[in-house]
Design a protein around this motif. Sequence first.
Motif, short mmCIF file in Angstrom:
data_model
loop_
_atom_site.label_atom_id
_atom_site.label_comp_id
_atom_site.label_asym_id
_atom_site.label_seq_id
_atom_site.Cartn_x
_atom_site.Cartn_y
_atom_site.Cartn_z
N SER A 18 0.85 -1.19 0.00
CA SER A 18 0.00 0.00 0.00
C SER A 18 0.88 1.24 0.00
O SER A 18 2.02 1.21 0.45
CB SER A 18 -0.90 0.02 1.25
N THR A 19 0.30 2.31 -0.51
CA THR A 19 0.97 3.61 -0.47
C THR A 19 -0.12 4.67 -0.30
O THR A 19 -1.29 4.33 -0.11
CB THR A 19 1.84 3.84 -1.72
N THR A 20 0.25 5.92 -0.38
CA THR A 20 -0.72 7.00 -0.18
C THR A 20 -1.00 7.68 -1.51
O THR A 20 -0.20 7.62 -2.45
CB THR A 20 -0.18 8.03 0.82
N LYS A 21 -2.13 8.38 -1.56
CA LYS A 21 -2.52 9.00 -2.82
C LYS A 21 -1.64 10.18 -3.21
O LYS A 21 -1.57 10.54 -4.37
CB LYS A 21 -4.00 9.38 -2.83
N ASP A 22 -0.92 10.77 -2.25
CA ASP A 22 -0.05 11.89 -2.60
C ASP A 22 1.22 11.45 -3.32
O ASP A 22 1.86 12.27 -3.98
CB ASP A 22 0.28 12.73 -1.37
N VAL A 23 1.58 10.16 -3.25
CA VAL A 23 2.79 9.69 -3.95
C VAL A 23 2.49 8.57 -4.96
O VAL A 23 3.42 8.05 -5.57
CB VAL A 23 3.88 9.20 -2.96
N ILE A 24 1.22 8.23 -5.17
CA ILE A 24 0.91 7.10 -6.04
C ILE A 24 1.46 7.28 -7.45
O ILE A 24 2.02 6.35 -8.03
CB ILE A 24 -0.60 6.77 -6.06
N ILE A 25 1.34 8.45 -8.02
CA ILE A 25 1.83 8.65 -9.38
C ILE A 25 3.36 8.55 -9.42
O ILE A 25 3.92 7.98 -10.35
CB ILE A 25 1.34 10.00 -9.95
N ASP A 26 4.03 9.06 -8.39
CA ASP A 26 5.49 8.92 -8.31
C ASP A 26 5.90 7.45 -8.20
O ASP A 26 6.85 7.02 -8.83
CB ASP A 26 6.05 9.70 -7.12
N THR A 76 -11.20 10.73 -4.21
CA THR A 76 -10.41 11.31 -5.29
C THR A 76 -8.98 10.79 -5.23
O THR A 76 -8.45 10.54 -4.13
CB THR A 76 -10.38 12.84 -5.23
N ILE A 77 -8.38 10.66 -6.40
CA ILE A 77 -6.99 10.19 -6.52
C ILE A 77 -6.46 10.71 -7.86
O ILE A 77 -7.25 10.87 -8.80
CB ILE A 77 -6.93 8.65 -6.42
N PRO A 78 -5.17 10.98 -7.97
CA PRO A 78 -4.64 11.46 -9.26
C PRO A 78 -4.75 10.40 -10.36
O PRO A 78 -4.68 9.20 -10.09
CB PRO A 78 -3.17 11.77 -8.95
N THR A 79 -4.87 10.85 -11.59
CA THR A 79 -4.98 9.93 -12.72
C THR A 79 -3.62 9.36 -13.11
O THR A 79 -2.60 10.04 -12.99
CB THR A 79 -5.62 10.62 -13.93
N GLU A 108 -9.80 3.74 -15.55
CA GLU A 108 -10.23 4.74 -14.57
C GLU A 108 -11.69 5.12 -14.79
O GLU A 108 -12.43 5.34 -13.82
CB GLU A 108 -9.33 5.96 -14.64
N ARG A 109 -12.11 5.19 -16.04
CA ARG A 109 -13.52 5.50 -16.31
C ARG A 109 -14.43 4.39 -15.78
O ARG A 109 -15.50 4.66 -15.23
CB ARG A 109 -13.74 5.71 -17.80
N PHE A 168 -10.88 10.49 -10.61
CA PHE A 168 -9.46 10.55 -10.94
C PHE A 168 -9.14 11.97 -11.39
O PHE A 168 -9.50 12.38 -12.48
CB PHE A 168 -9.13 9.52 -12.01
N GLU A 169 -8.45 12.71 -10.52
CA GLU A 169 -8.12 14.11 -10.78
C GLU A 169 -7.16 14.22 -11.96
O GLU A 169 -6.14 13.53 -12.00
CB GLU A 169 -7.50 14.74 -9.54
N GLY A 170 -7.51 15.08 -12.92
CA GLY A 170 -6.68 15.28 -14.08
C GLY A 170 -7.01 14.35 -15.24
O GLY A 170 -6.36 14.40 -16.28
N HIS A 171 -8.01 13.52 -15.07
CA HIS A 171 -8.40 12.61 -16.15
C HIS A 171 -8.97 13.41 -17.31
O HIS A 171 -9.74 14.33 -17.11
CB HIS A 171 -9.45 11.61 -15.63
N PRO A 172 -8.61 13.06 -18.55
CA PRO A 172 -9.03 13.88 -19.69
C PRO A 172 -10.52 13.79 -20.03
O PRO A 172 -11.05 14.71 -20.66
CB PRO A 172 -8.18 13.34 -20.86
N ASN A 173 -11.22 12.72 -19.63
CA ASN A 173 -12.63 12.57 -20.02
C ASN A 173 -13.33 11.62 -19.06
O ASN A 173 -13.80 10.56 -19.46
CB ASN A 173 -12.72 12.05 -21.46
N LEU A 174 -13.42 12.00 -17.80
CA LEU A 174 -13.99 11.12 -16.78
C LEU A 174 -15.51 11.14 -16.87
O LEU A 174 -16.16 12.07 -16.40
CB LEU A 174 -13.53 11.54 -15.39
#
Length: 166
Positions: free
Chosen positions: A34-42, A99-102, A114-115, A125-131
């Motif tokens: 597991s990890t956190t949503k603030d570093v998931i994309i990293d 909410t979580i980054p895309t 994600e859709r 999903f924050e930043g998703h182009p067409n949610l």
Amino acid sequence: MAKVTNNELIELLGARFGDKITAVNEPYGLLTFSTTKDVIIDVLAFLKESEVANMNFLTDITAVHYPETKHLAVVYHLHSMVKQIRIRVKVFIQEQNPTIPTASGLWNSANWMERETYDFFGVKFEGHPNLKRILNMDELNVHPMLKQYPLEDPNRVDKKDEYFGR
């Protein structure tokens, strides 16, 4: 290319992200953490771009609803076809603000996954182009995979035990 082990991946992730990597286990040999949503994309970008991990294929993105704790787990399944290893990454988010980054910037296939997760679980999903919904009707006001609704109508008489000799 040499195969990589679960222990090597955990050491690599631990050195890079430290205490942001938690709940490490290996059910049936599948490395899960597991990890956190603030570093998931990293974390996902690191796993994709690292020469050691080389997680070049996003197998799935889904969610699991835990109504007793009021959390949703967004679950990513990654596969390195080169290194011949799979991993599962979980991020727990609040049910009230899901909410979580895309990840669509890392893998184009994340767009539809994600859709689908938004459609069924309501995860934004924050930043998703067409949610938007892809499987359910646009006017549906619920997310059907959330465990907020009774499974069956309690007034159904065809499910009573006495009809089956129990």
